[in-house]
Design a protein around this motif. Sequence first.
Motif, short mmCIF file in Angstrom:
data_model
loop_
_atom_site.label_atom_id
_atom_site.label_comp_id
_atom_site.label_asym_id
_atom_site.label_seq_id
_atom_site.Cartn_x
_atom_site.Cartn_y
_atom_site.Cartn_z
N ASP A 76 0.88 -1.16 0.00
CA ASP A 76 0.00 0.00 0.00
C ASP A 76 0.92 1.21 0.00
OD1 ASP A 76 -2.33 -1.50 0.22
OD2 ASP A 76 -2.37 -1.39 2.40
N LEU A 77 0.57 2.24 -0.77
CA LEU A 77 1.37 3.45 -0.84
C LEU A 77 0.42 4.64 -0.79
CD1 LEU A 77 4.10 4.94 -1.34
CD2 LEU A 77 3.65 4.66 -3.78
N TYR A 78 0.70 5.58 0.12
CA TYR A 78 -0.14 6.77 0.20
C TYR A 78 0.71 7.98 0.61
CZ TYR A 78 -0.14 5.81 5.26
OH TYR A 78 0.23 5.56 6.56
N ARG A 79 0.16 9.16 0.35
CA ARG A 79 0.83 10.39 0.77
C ARG A 79 0.11 10.92 1.99
NH1 ARG A 79 2.99 15.59 -2.65
NH2 ARG A 79 3.59 16.79 -0.81
N ASP A 80 0.89 11.28 3.00
CA ASP A 80 0.37 11.82 4.25
C ASP A 80 1.13 13.13 4.52
OD1 ASP A 80 -0.76 12.21 6.78
OD2 ASP A 80 0.63 10.85 7.75
N TYR A 104 5.55 10.30 1.92
CA TYR A 104 4.89 9.13 1.35
C TYR A 104 5.14 7.98 2.31
CZ TYR A 104 4.85 11.77 -3.02
OH TYR A 104 4.64 12.73 -3.98
N SER A 113 7.32 -0.90 6.90
CA SER A 113 6.86 0.46 6.62
C SER A 113 8.07 1.29 6.21
CB SER A 113 6.20 1.09 7.85
OG SER A 113 5.01 0.41 8.16
#
Length: 144
Positions: A31-35, A39, A113
């Motif tokens: 899973d890859l997301y920007r916070d 990233y 992570s």
Amino acid sequence: MAVTLDPFAELDRLASGLLGARPGPRVMPVDLYRDADRYVLNADLPGVDPGTVDVDVDGQLLTIRAQRTADTGHVGKWLVQERPGGSYLRQFSIGEGVDITGISASYDNGVLSVVLPVSEKAKPRKIEVHAASASTDSQKTLTS
């Protein structure tokens, strides 16, 4: 001589060929997301010894490697073996918007992570708009 066919044995043989040991790296779902200003990449690596996990960056290429050792500690006959040992490998092109010097990684409960901070030059910024002064506009009119 009678030949007996055990359909379950045949299904097990076919399934072990499809699900069993196969050449090449194992699947590593991510899973890859920007916070905000980073990233976050989370990769499933169940049963992997944290000492075998290797994360490195070469230019703009992020590489994750890991090794899962097959269970050889039992003495019985395998009936089903869907969790074979082997190597994991994933590579990601990270682009120039990532601060590669600030990348960090941790491994907890079978999940790796990787945090990739956004570089300062890639962060959005506000551009101030300067209004022309009234005296400058009137001087342009007078000199024309």
